[in-house]
Design a protein around this motif. Structure first.
Motif, PDB file in Angstrom:
ATOM      1  N   GLN A 206      -3.735  -9.503   7.109  1.00 39.84           N
ATOM      2  CA  GLN A 206      -2.822  -9.603   8.238  1.00 39.84           C
ATOM      3  C   GLN A 206      -2.784 -11.035   8.758  1.00 39.84           C
ATOM      4  OE1 GLN A 206      -3.208  -5.818  10.758  1.00 39.84           O
ATOM      5  NE2 GLN A 206      -5.197  -5.922   9.776  1.00 39.84           N
ATOM      6  N   PRO A 207      -1.625 -11.512   9.203  1.00 38.49           N
ATOM      7  CA  PRO A 207      -1.542 -12.885   9.708  1.00 38.49           C
ATOM      8  C   PRO A 207      -2.581 -13.146  10.789  1.00 38.49           C
ATOM      9  CG  PRO A 207       0.637 -11.921   9.530  1.00 38.49           C
ATOM     10  CD  PRO A 207      -0.344 -10.807   9.313  1.00 38.49           C
ATOM     11  N   GLY A 208      -3.313 -14.227  10.647  1.00 36.14           N
ATOM     12  CA  GLY A 208      -4.388 -14.524  11.589  1.00 36.14           C
ATOM     13  C   GLY A 208      -3.886 -15.036  12.919  1.00 36.14           C
ATOM     14  N   THR A 209      -4.659 -14.783  13.951  1.00 37.00           N
ATOM     15  CA  THR A 209      -4.369 -15.315  15.283  1.00 37.00           C
ATOM     16  C   THR A 209      -5.530 -16.161  15.805  1.00 37.00           C
ATOM     17  OG1 THR A 209      -5.234 -13.331  16.377  1.00 37.00           O
ATOM     18  CG2 THR A 209      -2.886 -13.353  15.865  1.00 37.00           C
ATOM     19  N   SER A 210      -6.637 -16.200  15.077  1.00 37.78           N
ATOM     20  CA  SER A 210      -7.845 -16.867  15.567  1.00 37.78           C
ATOM     21  C   SER A 210      -8.290 -17.967  14.614  1.00 37.78           C
ATOM     22  CB  SER A 210      -8.987 -15.855  15.739  1.00 37.78           C
ATOM     23  OG  SER A 210      -8.689 -14.925  16.743  1.00 37.78           O
ATOM     24  N   PRO A 211      -7.844 -19.209  14.834  1.00 40.80           N
ATOM     25  CA  PRO A 211      -8.315 -20.305  14.000  1.00 40.80           C
ATOM     26  C   PRO A 211      -9.802 -20.544  14.186  1.00 40.80           C
ATOM     27  CG  PRO A 211      -6.329 -20.927  15.191  1.00 40.80           C
ATOM     28  CD  PRO A 211      -6.809 -19.638  15.787  1.00 40.80           C
ATOM     29  N   TYR A 212     -10.450 -20.953  13.107  1.00 41.99           N
ATOM     30  CA  TYR A 212     -11.817 -21.458  13.227  1.00 41.99           C
ATOM     31  C   TYR A 212     -11.752 -22.891  13.717  1.00 41.99           C
ATOM     32  CZ  TYR A 212     -14.801 -17.796  11.345  1.00 41.99           C
ATOM     33  OH  TYR A 212     -15.531 -16.643  11.194  1.00 41.99           O
ATOM     34  N   ASP A 213     -12.675 -23.225  14.612  1.00 38.80           N
ATOM     35  CA  ASP A 213     -12.751 -24.605  15.078  1.00 38.80           C
ATOM     36  C   ASP A 213     -14.209 -25.006  15.206  1.00 38.80           C
ATOM     37  OD1 ASP A 213     -13.492 -23.245  17.549  1.00 38.80           O
ATOM     38  OD2 ASP A 213     -13.062 -25.134  18.570  1.00 38.80           O
TER      39      ASP A 213
ATOM     40  N   ILE B 122       0.842  -1.190   0.000  1.00 36.95           N
ATOM     41  CA  ILE B 122       0.000   0.000   0.000  1.00 36.95           C
ATOM     42  C   ILE B 122       0.879   1.241   0.000  1.00 36.95           C
ATOM     43  CG2 ILE B 122      -1.720   1.293   1.322  1.00 36.95           C
ATOM     44  CD1 ILE B 122      -2.725  -1.382   2.411  1.00 36.95           C
ATOM     45  N   SER B 123       0.616   2.112  -0.938  1.00 32.89           N
ATOM     46  CA  SER B 123       1.336   3.381  -0.980  1.00 32.89           C
ATOM     47  C   SER B 123       0.664   4.330  -0.002  1.00 32.89           C
ATOM     48  CB  SER B 123       1.309   3.958  -2.406  1.00 32.89           C
ATOM     49  OG  SER B 123       2.003   5.182  -2.454  1.00 32.89           O
ATOM     50  N   VAL B 124       1.246   4.425   1.183  1.00 29.46           N
ATOM     51  CA  VAL B 124       0.590   5.132   2.273  1.00 29.46           C
ATOM     52  C   VAL B 124       0.747   6.644   2.102  1.00 29.46           C
ATOM     53  CG1 VAL B 124       0.454   5.382   4.775  1.00 29.46           C
ATOM     54  CG2 VAL B 124       1.082   3.183   3.785  1.00 29.46           C
ATOM     55  N   SER B 125      -0.352   7.343   2.319  1.00 25.41           N
ATOM     56  CA  SER B 125      -0.327   8.803   2.255  1.00 25.41           C
ATOM     57  C   SER B 125       0.398   9.381   3.460  1.00 25.41           C
ATOM     58  CB  SER B 125      -1.764   9.343   2.210  1.00 25.41           C
ATOM     59  OG  SER B 125      -2.450   9.002   3.414  1.00 25.41           O
ATOM     60  N   GLN B 126       0.740  10.643   3.383  1.00 19.88           N
ATOM     61  CA  GLN B 126       1.371  11.328   4.499  1.00 19.88           C
ATOM     62  C   GLN B 126       0.324  11.676   5.558  1.00 19.88           C
ATOM     63  OE1 GLN B 126       4.752  12.048   5.012  1.00 19.88           O
ATOM     64  NE2 GLN B 126       4.882  10.574   3.333  1.00 19.88           N
TER      65      GLN B 126
ATOM     66  N   THR C 203      -3.233   0.195   7.183  1.00 18.32           N
ATOM     67  CA  THR C 203      -2.228   0.180   6.118  1.00 18.32           C
ATOM     68  C   THR C 203      -0.906  -0.426   6.587  1.00 18.32           C
ATOM     69  OG1 THR C 203      -1.658   2.486   6.681  1.00 18.32           O
ATOM     70  CG2 THR C 203      -3.222   2.129   4.882  1.00 18.32           C
ATOM     71  N   SER C 204      -0.810  -0.789   7.839  1.00 20.30           N
ATOM     72  CA  SER C 204       0.345  -1.526   8.359  1.00 20.30           C
ATOM     73  C   SER C 204      -0.171  -2.567   9.344  1.00 20.30           C
ATOM     74  CB  SER C 204       1.347  -0.589   9.037  1.00 20.30           C
ATOM     75  OG  SER C 204       0.756   0.100  10.122  1.00 20.30           O
ATOM     76  N   ALA C 205       0.454  -3.735   9.331  1.00 18.93           N
ATOM     77  CA  ALA C 205      -0.070  -4.876  10.072  1.00 18.93           C
ATOM     78  C   ALA C 205       0.090  -4.723  11.578  1.00 18.93           C
ATOM     79  CB  ALA C 205       0.622  -6.155   9.613  1.00 18.93           C
ATOM     80  N   VAL C 206      -0.964  -5.100  12.285  1.00 17.55           N
ATOM     81  CA  VAL C 206      -0.970  -5.191  13.742  1.00 17.55           C
ATOM     82  C   VAL C 206      -1.609  -6.533  14.096  1.00 17.55           C
ATOM     83  CG1 VAL C 206      -1.869  -4.233  15.886  1.00 17.55           C
ATOM     84  CG2 VAL C 206      -1.166  -2.699  14.052  1.00 17.55           C
ATOM     85  N   PRO C 207      -1.023  -7.314  15.010  1.00 18.27           N
ATOM     86  CA  PRO C 207      -1.623  -8.607  15.345  1.00 18.27           C
ATOM     87  C   PRO C 207      -3.052  -8.457  15.856  1.00 18.27           C
ATOM     88  CG  PRO C 207       0.585  -8.440  16.260  1.00 18.27           C
ATOM     89  CD  PRO C 207       0.222  -7.069  15.757  1.00 18.27           C
ATOM     90  N   ALA C 208      -3.893  -9.382  15.468  1.00 20.93           N
ATOM     91  CA  ALA C 208      -5.257  -9.393  15.966  1.00 20.93           C
ATOM     92  C   ALA C 208      -5.276  -9.909  17.393  1.00 20.93           C
ATOM     93  CB  ALA C 208      -6.139 -10.266  15.081  1.00 20.93           C
TER      94      ALA C 208
END
Length: 558
Positions: free
Chosen positions: A306-313, A41-45, A535-540
């Motif tokens: 974003q990389p998931g932290t919550s698997p479906y079960d 993503i080309s992030v704006s200022q 626009t930048s990843a944060v863990p769930a």
């Protein structure tokens, strides 16, 4: 714009046919890998000022029928967008899982991990001008343990000594939680718990309301117009419809928030949300699930996977028939082949997992030794031996998630091939909660749910779905409880992960609930939006990341 999204209802009608043909051609469980990450993503200022509309999913984050008071809001965790904007957080979960200070500035554990000391930011005021300090936090925490939160089923289950040792919802004993200074709090736990700070993320104790406002306004008025020390002030609130918040001019962080106003507005479906964004009626939508809609969104908007932290079960209620029979539970494991489901419905966007961790969280283990995979012949034998062919299984999930609903439809089709009959039920969030509580937890049979968090000991983590003490668990096994308690009690991450691996193997050995895939949160934003989680990843923390709205800006292209 002359554009209309493909109907999600029409898409769902094809699920059964697709999965049936795919299951017949599949050679086994196999594995999948996440789809390639979204284009950079080309992030704006960053830019000061401006207003945005954020859409919230009906039946989940878009419902708050009881208002936004932490102690009474049953839907508080899903409502994290609004709660963070109003109250801020004690600590934030930052990029890479780093714990970052917000209204709290630091913490320390005793050597035995039983006592945690938290220091607060000095000089902060609530938006009514009253001081934010240790006494204010203590007032909120005592209230969070009180009858309002207990009645709502959201009282914290901290590992502190209780006035009634047999009741995990009873109030803490005097001295269990104390303010030792104007900006210092100490929590004395009765067992080691090195996950305490991670457990604060996205829970009611992290959202602190003004004691003066709570006392002066009364509970109902405060729930309607809550007062916090966060980056925004509530302007108006129409329950389960729309909340408008405006910039807090006295916010503690210089230059923040960037935005002047945010309107949080309920959207009925993913499709409706994207149509609204395409028409310019909103700039952000979180947790988009349908693959076709994600692909379409990528043509028009910024899309962040974003990389998931919550698997479906699949939760199986071991307290009642038929899943009090281990053979019936094993039959479900053997009857399920999730590889073709992921391929044909979700475009291999999500990775198969066999445990309660995701690639974005700690102690991730994709494959679990001893896990019973797909075996059509064994499944047919176990269905006959356990009598599953003589009953109809009620399979439920939350209605606001197309991913979950399509998953139940696909599972019903696969199970039919081995003689398992099902009835499907989907619930809005409040109805889902009631289903778990009905008949003292002995009404529901099986539920497709998320079962993870950045830290397995926090949020909607493993204990939420598998602990004996949780009302949202179908498992009641003291040995599993011990493993989970040992895991959260160690200050060594390596030791914690060792216990979690043992717990995952134990769940697999007893067929307590098969795991399917790790959901990757997909957030969609208009061009010009910037900020963590968008626009930048944060863990769930739980399913989706907690977005620090004070750090979000809108600088639309000219």
């Amino acid at each position: 714009m002359g554009f209309r999204l493909r109907s999600s209802v029409t898409a769902s009608l094809g699920v059964a046919v697709i999965v049936a043909s795919a299951a017949c051609s599949s050679g086994g469980t196999g594995s999948t890998s996440p789809s390639s990450s979204s284009a950079a993503i080309s992030v704006s200022q960053p830019k000061q000022g401006g207003s945005i509309t954020v859409l919230e999913s009906k039946g989940y984050s878009g419902d708050w029928p009881y208002g936004l008071d932490p102690a009474t809001n049953v839907d508080a965790v899903p409502n994290q967008d609004m709660m963070e904007a109003i109250y801020g957080q004690l600590f934030m979960l930052g990029p890479g899982g780093k714990i970052e200070p917000d209204l709290a500035t630091g913490y320390s554990f005793s050597p035995d991990a039983k006592t945690v000391t938290i220091t607060l930011r000095q000089g902060v005021k609530f938006t009514d001008g009253t001081p934010f300090n240790a006494q204010a936090v203590l007032y909120n925490w005592n209230r969070d343990f009180g009858p309002l939160a207990v009645k709502a089923g959201i009282a914290p289950r901290w590992t502190v000594a209780r006035t009634d040792p047999k009741d995990p919802t009873s109030a803490p004993v005097k001295g269990a939680i104390v303010a030792t200074g104007p900006y210092t709090l100490v929590v004395h736990q009765n067992v080691p718990n090195a996950a305490f700070v991670n457990q604060l993320f996205d829970t009611i104790p992290t959202w602190i309301g003004s004691p003066a406002a709570i006392e002066g306004m009364g509970e109902q008025s405060f729930a309607k117009m809550p007062v916090g020390a966060g980056p925004f002030v509530v302007e108006s609130d129409s329950y389960s419809n729309q909340v408008v918040v405006k910039r807090n001019p006295a916010y503690w962080q210089t230059g923040r928030p960037y935005l002047d106003q945010i309107t949080f507005k309920t959207a009925g479906t993913d499709e409706t949300a994207l149509e609204t964004m395409l028409a310019g009626g909103a700039q952000v939508y979180g947790g988009l699930g349908e693959t076709a809609l994600i692909d379409e969104a990528e043509q028009h908007f910024q899309v962040l996977d974003q990389p998931g932290t919550s698997p479906y079960d699949l939760q199986l209620n071991t307290a009642i028939a038929p899943f009090n029979n281990a053979k019936a539970r094993e039959a479900i494991y053997a009857a399920t082949d999730f590889a073709p489901i992921l391929q044909h419905i979700f475009g291999n966007r999500y990775p198969v997992v066999e445990g309660f961790t995701g690639p974005g969280g700690i102690c991730y283990q994709q494959y679990v030794p001893g896990y019973q995979g797909y075996n059509l012949t064994l499944a047919k034998q176990l269905v006959q031996q356990s009598g599953l062919d003589k009953v109809t299984i009620n399979l439920g999930t939350i209605s606001s998630s197309p991913v979950a609903v399509e998953t139940t439809q696909a599972l019903a089709t696969e199970w039919a091939a081995v003689g398992i009959k099902t009835t499907l039920q989907s619930y809005v969030l409040n109805g889902l909660i009631q289903a778990f509580y009905k008949n003292n937890g002995k009404w529901w049979q099986s539920m497709v749910q998320t079962a993870g968090a950045f830290d397995p000991a926090g949020g909607i983590g493993v204990a939420f779905r598998f602990s004996s003490e949780s009302p949202f668990s179908g498992v009641h096994d003291p040995k599993l409880d011990t493993l989970l308690n040992q895991a959260q009690g160690s200050t060594s991450l390596a030791t914690r992960c060792t216990y979690y691996r043992q717990a995952q193997a134990y769940i697999a050995k007893n067929y307590y609930g098969p795991f399917y895939f790790s959901l990757n949160p997909t957030n969609v934003s208009a061009k010009g939006i910037g900020g963590p989680g968008l626009t930048s990843a944060v863990p769930a923390v739980a399913v989706t990341p907690t977005i620090p709205w004070e750090s979000v800006w809108y600088n639309p292209p000219s």
